[in-house]
Scaffold this motif. Structure first.
Motif, PDB file in Angstrom:
ATOM      1  N   VAL A  17      -2.553  27.581 126.154  1.00  0.00           N
ATOM      2  CA  VAL A  17      -2.340  26.694 127.302  1.00  0.00           C
ATOM      3  C   VAL A  17      -3.237  25.468 127.315  1.00  0.00           C
ATOM      4  CG1 VAL A  17      -1.369  28.462 128.806  1.00  0.00           C
ATOM      5  CG2 VAL A  17      -3.819  28.100 128.792  1.00  0.00           C
ATOM      6  N   GLY A  18      -4.094  25.299 126.333  1.00  0.00           N
ATOM      7  CA  GLY A  18      -4.894  24.089 126.236  1.00  0.00           C
ATOM      8  C   GLY A  18      -6.114  24.033 127.136  1.00  0.00           C
ATOM      9  N   VAL A  19      -6.494  25.128 127.767  1.00  0.00           N
ATOM     10  CA  VAL A  19      -7.670  25.151 128.638  1.00  0.00           C
ATOM     11  C   VAL A  19      -8.889  25.461 127.780  1.00  0.00           C
ATOM     12  CG1 VAL A  19      -8.761  26.274 130.600  1.00  0.00           C
ATOM     13  CG2 VAL A  19      -6.301  25.903 130.596  1.00  0.00           C
ATOM     14  N   ARG A  20      -9.756  24.461 127.597  1.00  0.00           N
ATOM     15  CA  ARG A  20     -10.893  24.607 126.694  1.00  0.00           C
ATOM     16  C   ARG A  20     -12.213  24.859 127.411  1.00  0.00           C
ATOM     17  NH1 ARG A  20      -9.817  19.062 123.967  1.00  0.00           N
ATOM     18  NH2 ARG A  20      -7.603  19.146 124.302  1.00  0.00           N
ATOM     19  N   ALA A  21     -12.201  24.927 128.722  1.00  0.00           N
ATOM     20  CA  ALA A  21     -13.445  25.008 129.493  1.00  0.00           C
ATOM     21  C   ALA A  21     -14.243  26.276 129.206  1.00  0.00           C
ATOM     22  CB  ALA A  21     -13.133  24.915 130.975  1.00  0.00           C
ATOM     23  N   GLY A  22     -13.608  27.377 128.865  1.00  0.00           N
ATOM     24  CA  GLY A  22     -14.319  28.630 128.672  1.00  0.00           C
ATOM     25  C   GLY A  22     -14.912  28.840 127.303  1.00  0.00           C
ATOM     26  N   ILE A  23     -14.611  27.968 126.361  1.00  0.00           N
ATOM     27  CA  ILE A  23     -15.137  28.128 125.007  1.00  0.00           C
ATOM     28  C   ILE A  23     -16.626  27.768 125.011  1.00  0.00           C
ATOM     29  CG2 ILE A  23     -14.976  27.364 122.613  1.00  0.00           C
ATOM     30  CD1 ILE A  23     -12.046  26.695 123.138  1.00  0.00           C
ATOM     31  N   PRO A  24     -17.468  28.649 124.497  1.00  0.00           N
ATOM     32  CA  PRO A  24     -18.907  28.360 124.474  1.00  0.00           C
ATOM     33  C   PRO A  24     -19.213  27.072 123.702  1.00  0.00           C
ATOM     34  CG  PRO A  24     -18.500  30.655 123.931  1.00  0.00           C
ATOM     35  CD  PRO A  24     -17.170  29.980 123.975  1.00  0.00           C
ATOM     36  N   ASP A  25     -20.277  26.375 124.136  1.00  0.00           N
ATOM     37  CA  ASP A  25     -20.643  25.087 123.538  1.00  0.00           C
ATOM     38  C   ASP A  25     -20.922  25.173 122.044  1.00  0.00           C
ATOM     39  OD1 ASP A  25     -20.347  23.787 125.939  1.00  0.00           O
ATOM     40  OD2 ASP A  25     -22.457  24.032 126.511  1.00  0.00           O
ATOM     41  N   GLU A  26     -21.569  26.258 121.610  1.00  0.00           N
ATOM     42  CA  GLU A  26     -21.894  26.357 120.177  1.00  0.00           C
ATOM     43  C   GLU A  26     -20.628  26.495 119.325  1.00  0.00           C
ATOM     44  OE1 GLU A  26     -22.335  30.430 122.054  1.00  0.00           O
ATOM     45  OE2 GLU A  26     -23.217  28.481 122.467  1.00  0.00           O
ATOM     46  N   ILE A  27     -19.612  27.154 119.856  1.00  0.00           N
ATOM     47  CA  ILE A  27     -18.347  27.267 119.120  1.00  0.00           C
ATOM     48  C   ILE A  27     -17.621  25.927 119.118  1.00  0.00           C
ATOM     49  CG2 ILE A  27     -16.074  28.361 119.103  1.00  0.00           C
ATOM     50  CD1 ILE A  27     -17.435  30.923 120.044  1.00  0.00           C
ATOM     51  N   ASN A  28     -17.624  25.241 120.266  1.00  0.00           N
ATOM     52  CA  ASN A  28     -17.035  23.899 120.328  1.00  0.00           C
ATOM     53  C   ASN A  28     -17.672  22.986 119.285  1.00  0.00           C
ATOM     54  OD1 ASN A  28     -15.015  23.971 122.266  1.00  0.00           O
ATOM     55  ND2 ASN A  28     -16.458  23.708 123.943  1.00  0.00           N
ATOM     56  N   GLU A  29     -18.987  22.993 119.221  1.00  0.00           N
ATOM     57  CA  GLU A  29     -19.702  22.130 118.278  1.00  0.00           C
ATOM     58  C   GLU A  29     -19.397  22.524 116.828  1.00  0.00           C
ATOM     59  OE1 GLU A  29     -21.648  18.983 116.979  1.00  0.00           O
ATOM     60  OE2 GLU A  29     -21.141  19.411 119.070  1.00  0.00           O
ATOM     61  N   SER A  30     -19.331  23.804 116.559  1.00  0.00           N
ATOM     62  CA  SER A  30     -18.999  24.264 115.201  1.00  0.00           C
ATOM     63  C   SER A  30     -17.602  23.821 114.799  1.00  0.00           C
ATOM     64  CB  SER A  30     -19.087  25.789 115.118  1.00  0.00           C
ATOM     65  OG  SER A  30     -20.383  26.226 115.334  1.00  0.00           O
ATOM     66  N   MET A  31     -16.671  23.900 115.735  1.00  0.00           N
ATOM     67  CA  MET A  31     -15.300  23.478 115.434  1.00  0.00           C
ATOM     68  C   MET A  31     -15.224  21.970 115.227  1.00  0.00           C
ATOM     69  SD  MET A  31     -13.231  26.022 117.965  1.00  0.00           S
ATOM     70  CE  MET A  31     -11.598  25.623 117.396  1.00  0.00           C
ATOM     71  N   ARG A  32     -16.005  21.213 115.976  1.00  0.00           N
ATOM     72  CA  ARG A  32     -16.036  19.755 115.777  1.00  0.00           C
ATOM     73  C   ARG A  32     -16.627  19.397 114.411  1.00  0.00           C
ATOM     74  NH1 ARG A  32     -17.554  19.656 121.375  1.00  0.00           N
ATOM     75  NH2 ARG A  32     -15.795  18.868 122.577  1.00  0.00           N
ATOM     76  N   ARG A  33     -17.732  20.060 114.051  1.00  0.00           N
ATOM     77  CA  ARG A  33     -18.391  19.765 112.771  1.00  0.00           C
ATOM     78  C   ARG A  33     -17.505  20.110 111.578  1.00  0.00           C
ATOM     79  NH1 ARG A  33     -23.064  23.070 112.761  1.00  0.00           N
ATOM     80  NH2 ARG A  33     -23.041  23.350 114.980  1.00  0.00           N
ATOM     81  N   THR A  34     -16.732  21.173 111.689  1.00  0.00           N
ATOM     82  CA  THR A  34     -15.874  21.578 110.571  1.00  0.00           C
ATOM     83  C   THR A  34     -14.541  20.839 110.549  1.00  0.00           C
ATOM     84  OG1 THR A  34     -15.020  23.447 111.850  1.00  0.00           O
ATOM     85  CG2 THR A  34     -16.884  23.866 110.389  1.00  0.00           C
ATOM     86  N   GLY A  35     -14.253  20.094 111.620  1.00  0.00           N
ATOM     87  CA  GLY A  35     -13.028  19.294 111.656  1.00  0.00           C
ATOM     88  C   GLY A  35     -11.786  20.047 112.076  1.00  0.00           C
ATOM     89  N   ILE A  36     -11.952  21.171 112.747  1.00  0.00           N
ATOM     90  CA  ILE A  36     -10.761  21.930 113.168  1.00  0.00           C
ATOM     91  C   ILE A  36     -10.584  21.958 114.686  1.00  0.00           C
ATOM     92  CG2 ILE A  36     -10.728  23.381 111.112  1.00  0.00           C
ATOM     93  CD1 ILE A  36     -11.978  25.616 112.816  1.00  0.00           C
ATOM     94  N   TYR A  37     -11.346  21.146 115.400  1.00  0.00           N
ATOM     95  CA  TYR A  37     -11.252  21.158 116.862  1.00  0.00           C
ATOM     96  C   TYR A  37      -9.890  20.675 117.351  1.00  0.00           C
ATOM     97  CZ  TYR A  37     -12.834  20.948 121.669  1.00  0.00           C
ATOM     98  OH  TYR A  37     -12.973  21.165 123.015  1.00  0.00           O
ATOM     99  N   HIS A  38      -9.243  19.808 116.590  1.00  0.00           N
ATOM    100  CA  HIS A  38      -7.938  19.277 116.978  1.00  0.00           C
ATOM    101  C   HIS A  38      -6.869  20.368 117.075  1.00  0.00           C
ATOM    102  CE1 HIS A  38      -7.681  19.490 112.633  1.00  0.00           C
ATOM    103  NE2 HIS A  38      -6.369  19.541 112.781  1.00  0.00           N
ATOM    104  N   ILE A  39      -7.093  21.497 116.430  1.00  0.00           N
ATOM    105  CA  ILE A  39      -6.103  22.583 116.454  1.00  0.00           C
ATOM    106  C   ILE A  39      -5.919  23.136 117.868  1.00  0.00           C
ATOM    107  CG2 ILE A  39      -5.652  24.937 115.631  1.00  0.00           C
ATOM    108  CD1 ILE A  39      -7.005  24.117 113.027  1.00  0.00           C
ATOM    109  N   ILE A  40      -6.965  23.080 118.668  1.00  0.00           N
ATOM    110  CA  ILE A  40      -6.903  23.647 120.014  1.00  0.00           C
ATOM    111  C   ILE A  40      -6.039  22.815 120.953  1.00  0.00           C
ATOM    112  CG2 ILE A  40      -8.306  24.175 122.046  1.00  0.00           C
ATOM    113  CD1 ILE A  40     -10.444  25.136 120.204  1.00  0.00           C
ATOM    114  N   SER A  41      -5.992  21.509 120.742  1.00  0.00           N
ATOM    115  CA  SER A  41      -5.219  20.679 121.670  1.00  0.00           C
ATOM    116  C   SER A  41      -3.727  20.917 121.463  1.00  0.00           C
ATOM    117  CB  SER A  41      -5.549  19.202 121.459  1.00  0.00           C
ATOM    118  OG  SER A  41      -5.127  18.796 120.186  1.00  0.00           O
ATOM    119  N   ILE A  42      -3.016  20.954 122.566  1.00  0.00           N
ATOM    120  CA  ILE A  42      -1.566  21.135 122.504  1.00  0.00           C
ATOM    121  C   ILE A  42      -0.937  19.754 122.374  1.00  0.00           C
ATOM    122  CG2 ILE A  42       0.468  21.907 123.765  1.00  0.00           C
ATOM    123  CD1 ILE A  42      -1.240  24.051 125.038  1.00  0.00           C
TER     124      ILE A  42
END
Length: 100
Positions: A17-42
């Motif tokens: 459903v695209g709600v990213r608020a509950g993802i912990p900050d360290e996981i968000n940052e890891s996904m950004r650094r690895t370049g896969i954060y875009h997968i979460i957006s719908i």
């Protein structure tokens, strides 16, 4: 979220459903650094993949009933059901511009 639990449940909720608020900050940052954060957006691509998958599965299911599928426009039925399903998914995901 409830059935999976933890940060994995939050990631699953974000994928659906695209709600990213509950993802912990360290996981968000890891996904950004690895370049896969875009997968979460719908996005529209995700909507098209879901619609295509639904249509493919429905056409396969209709093929299991040859008497029905030889007499009816099952491709149109599958497309209509896929369109209705993806419209419902769009509403559930919050009708974001990127998904439209």
């Amino acid at each position: 979220r409830n059935s999976i639990g933890g940060s994995e449940g939050e990631i699953a909720a974000a994928l659906i459903v695209g709600v990213r608020a509950g993802i912990p900050d360290e996981i968000n940052e890891s996904m950004r650094r690895t370049g896969i954060y875009h997968i979460i957006s719908i996005s529209g691509l995700h909507m098209a993949l879901v619609a295509g998958t639904i249509m493919f599965l429905l056409r396969g299911a209709f093929a299991l009933f040859p008497d029905f599928s030889s007499r009816r426009p099952v491709k149109k039925y599958a497309a209509a059901i896929a369109l209705a399903s993806i419209a419902a998914y769009l509403v559930i995901s919050g009708i974001v511009v990127a998904a439209e």
